[in-house]
Enzyme design. Sequence first.
Site, mmCIF file in Angstrom:
data_model
loop_
_atom_site.group_PDB
_atom_site.id
_atom_site.type_symbol
_atom_site.label_atom_id
_atom_site.label_comp_id
_atom_site.label_asym_id
_atom_site.label_seq_id
_atom_site.Cartn_x
_atom_site.Cartn_y
_atom_site.Cartn_z
ATOM 1 N N THR A 87 0.845 -1.183 0.024
ATOM 2 C CA THR A 87 0.021 -0.186 0.118
ATOM 3 C C THR A 87 1.003 1.299 0.060
ATOM 4 O O THR A 87 1.901 1.137 0.528
ATOM 5 C CB THR A 87 -0.802 0.128 1.170
ATOM 6 N N TRP A 122 -17.292 17.970 12.174
ATOM 7 C CA TRP A 122 -16.509 17.395 11.310
ATOM 8 C C TRP A 122 -16.713 18.469 9.938
ATOM 9 O O TRP A 122 -17.929 18.284 9.467
ATOM 10 C CB TRP A 122 -16.660 16.212 10.858
ATOM 11 N N GLU A 149 -6.097 -3.104 -0.091
ATOM 12 C CA GLU A 149 -6.404 -4.201 0.909
ATOM 13 C C GLU A 149 -7.700 -4.874 0.680
ATOM 14 O O GLU A 149 -7.955 -5.918 1.207
ATOM 15 C CB GLU A 149 -6.660 -3.378 2.351
ATOM 16 N N LYS A 167 -11.552 18.945 12.105
ATOM 17 C CA LYS A 167 -12.608 18.882 13.409
ATOM 18 C C LYS A 167 -12.711 20.284 14.011
ATOM 19 O O LYS A 167 -11.601 20.862 14.534
ATOM 20 C CB LYS A 167 -12.204 18.119 14.066
HETATM 21 P P1 AMP Z 1 -5.205 2.437 -2.320
HETATM 22 O O1 AMP Z 1 -5.077 1.543 -1.574
HETATM 23 O O2 AMP Z 1 -3.838 3.592 -2.994
HETATM 24 O O3 AMP Z 1 -5.834 2.230 -3.727
HETATM 25 O O4 AMP Z 1 -6.206 3.694 -1.920
HETATM 26 C C1 AMP Z 1 -7.290 3.683 -1.565
HETATM 27 C C2 AMP Z 1 -7.992 4.767 -0.869
HETATM 28 O O5 AMP Z 1 -8.003 5.718 -1.992
HETATM 29 C C3 AMP Z 1 -9.266 4.624 -0.289
HETATM 30 O O6 AMP Z 1 -9.219 4.367 1.027
HETATM 31 C C4 AMP Z 1 -9.837 5.888 -0.450
HETATM 32 O O7 AMP Z 1 -9.350 6.819 0.801
HETATM 33 C C5 AMP Z 1 -9.315 6.366 -1.794
HETATM 34 N N1 AMP Z 1 -10.259 6.025 -2.654
HETATM 35 C C6 AMP Z 1 -10.263 5.241 -3.499
HETATM 36 N N2 AMP Z 1 -11.359 5.309 -4.279
HETATM 37 C C7 AMP Z 1 -12.084 6.591 -4.175
HETATM 38 C C8 AMP Z 1 -13.102 7.158 -4.630
HETATM 39 N N3 AMP Z 1 -13.949 6.641 -5.572
HETATM 40 N N4 AMP Z 1 -13.554 8.372 -3.985
HETATM 41 C C9 AMP Z 1 -12.588 8.956 -3.088
HETATM 42 N N5 AMP Z 1 -11.454 8.152 -2.513
HETATM 43 C C10 AMP Z 1 -11.203 7.102 -3.083
#
Ligand code: AMP
Length: 545
Positions: A185, A445, A331, A440
């Site tokens: 990640t 929020w 994940e 916050k």
């Molecule tokens: P990754 O593991 O690098 O793919 O990142 C995952 C994170 O990307 C998620 O926990 C979100 O915070 C963000 N994310 C993924 N898809 C979206 C979406 N459609 N809108 C907003 N945030 C997103």
Amino acid sequence: MKGLMMDTPLMIGSIMDHAERNFPDQEIVSVVADQPDFRYTFKDAFQRTRQLGNALKSLGIDIGDRVGTLAWNDHRHFELYYAISSSGAICHTVNPRLFPEQLIYIMNHAEDKVVFCDPMFVPLLESIQDQLTTIEHFIVLTSEDSMPESSLKGLLCYESILAEQPNEIEWPEFDETTASGMCYTSGTTGDPKGVLYNHRATVLHAYAAGLPDVFGISAKDIVLPIVPMFHVNSWGSIYVGPMVGSKIVLPGPKMGDGETLQQLIEAENVTISMGVPTVWLNLLQYLEESGKTVPTLKRVVVGGAACPASIMTDMQEKHGVYVHIAWGMTEMSPLGTYNTFKDGMDDLEGDELLEMKLKAGRGVYGAEMKITDDDNNELPWDGVAFGSLKVRGAWILSDYFKAEPGATLEEDGWFETGDVATIDPNGFMAITDRTKDVIKSGGEWISSIDLENTATDHPKVAESAVIGVYHPQWSERPLLLVQVREGETVTKEEILAWFEGKVAKWWIPDDVVFVDSLPHTATGKIQKFELRQEFKDYQLPNVEK
Ligand code: AMP
């Protein structure tokens, strides 16, 4: 009593067998430096996959070994996906855009035994090879004629090692829960963490991704996966395509280039494509400047980050392309939600329609979700309450690689995503923030994402970020950082006035700072952590510290 059904394991290799038997002539088009306009069929691809399987065996790759890839979306990377996993080894896709220190950490932590790399990444690997402790061979993804001069240890050429091998193979036998792939990640803080996929989860995820109300890809579709194969298996598209028999177009190293994408879409009659918001901005900008079109493109999937409304409206209104929002995480293999309308929702119009289309969508069967408050009480699906988003399901991790067993999930078995969300009565989830990014103010929020989306909708704003900065009365207030579009000028007052009537009055940022650019992570997310560090002593106007 047990049912009397065959106990057929869910294996990645079975997708390959199915595709080769049922769609032998279906095409894969691939952009690679040494073979312009490369194209071949599923039959050719899987024949070479078997040769590659034999080559892996001759390199001493065994069940459970990690095999690294630093590669773009192309046909050789496709072959690696299937050959490594079918050998019982683990296809560890490494994101080449990471900082060298992160690459070193990840490859050593994963204990990659060999690494397959695009010729473009040879200099990068040369510069760090002395610190890579486990790699025995570097195999360059190219033909003998195009092999670069290199000081890499154990250097081999991909096409040469394939050419020596027969295309018949006896794949080893192993269980469906055997690890098949791995992706770290791109956490913005701390060391990256490894997610270890298995055959069963990957196959189930591909089934779900292909459903009509998810990607909905059929044998008649022509799929252009722009989301990198080094980032969560290109959202599963590399497995769904062969599962349903669609033509696959792999854009190679120019995946973020609007001109290349338009050319590929036009030349190959692409019908559906997946990518992060930035690539769609690039494509739209190129279409605007060149006057070119994408008439065959029907749908695009946008995920990985919040989608600005302008992408959705420009795609739909100027080019007739339907935009689906998807949400997920490394994940989660990655799919969690997908935005397709339910029966009865087509009557929505105007702002209400746009607001609904911009949500992350409804849960995909197989990945359950819920939102909770700070005391882990479940919050209602009323579209108003927002809380910590939690998930569980068959393609969601149980532990990080080499982490203390049991330390990743909550006691009740749910995984906390780190996102903050609402879920409406239709089951449509909307991300309001990352837990760490939410502002916050006076105990309430404020969603930094909503503010960023509003700012980015301003015609003169290229990109924006909102962070919380110290305020003596409210503890935190939003500060807006803006990168202005090239050739434009805009004042702070103009930007703040833009928010009037679009967000609650008390959400409007207290100040605006204009920046030349914003820092991004290797997967294109804004590095809020860095911004918070940089602006931690920022003095808001009319505030005594
Ligand atoms: P990754 O593991 O690098 O793919 O990142 C995952 C994170 O990307 C998620 O926990 C979100 O915070 C963000 N994310 C993924 N898809 C979206 C979406 N459609 N809108 C907003 N945030 C997103």
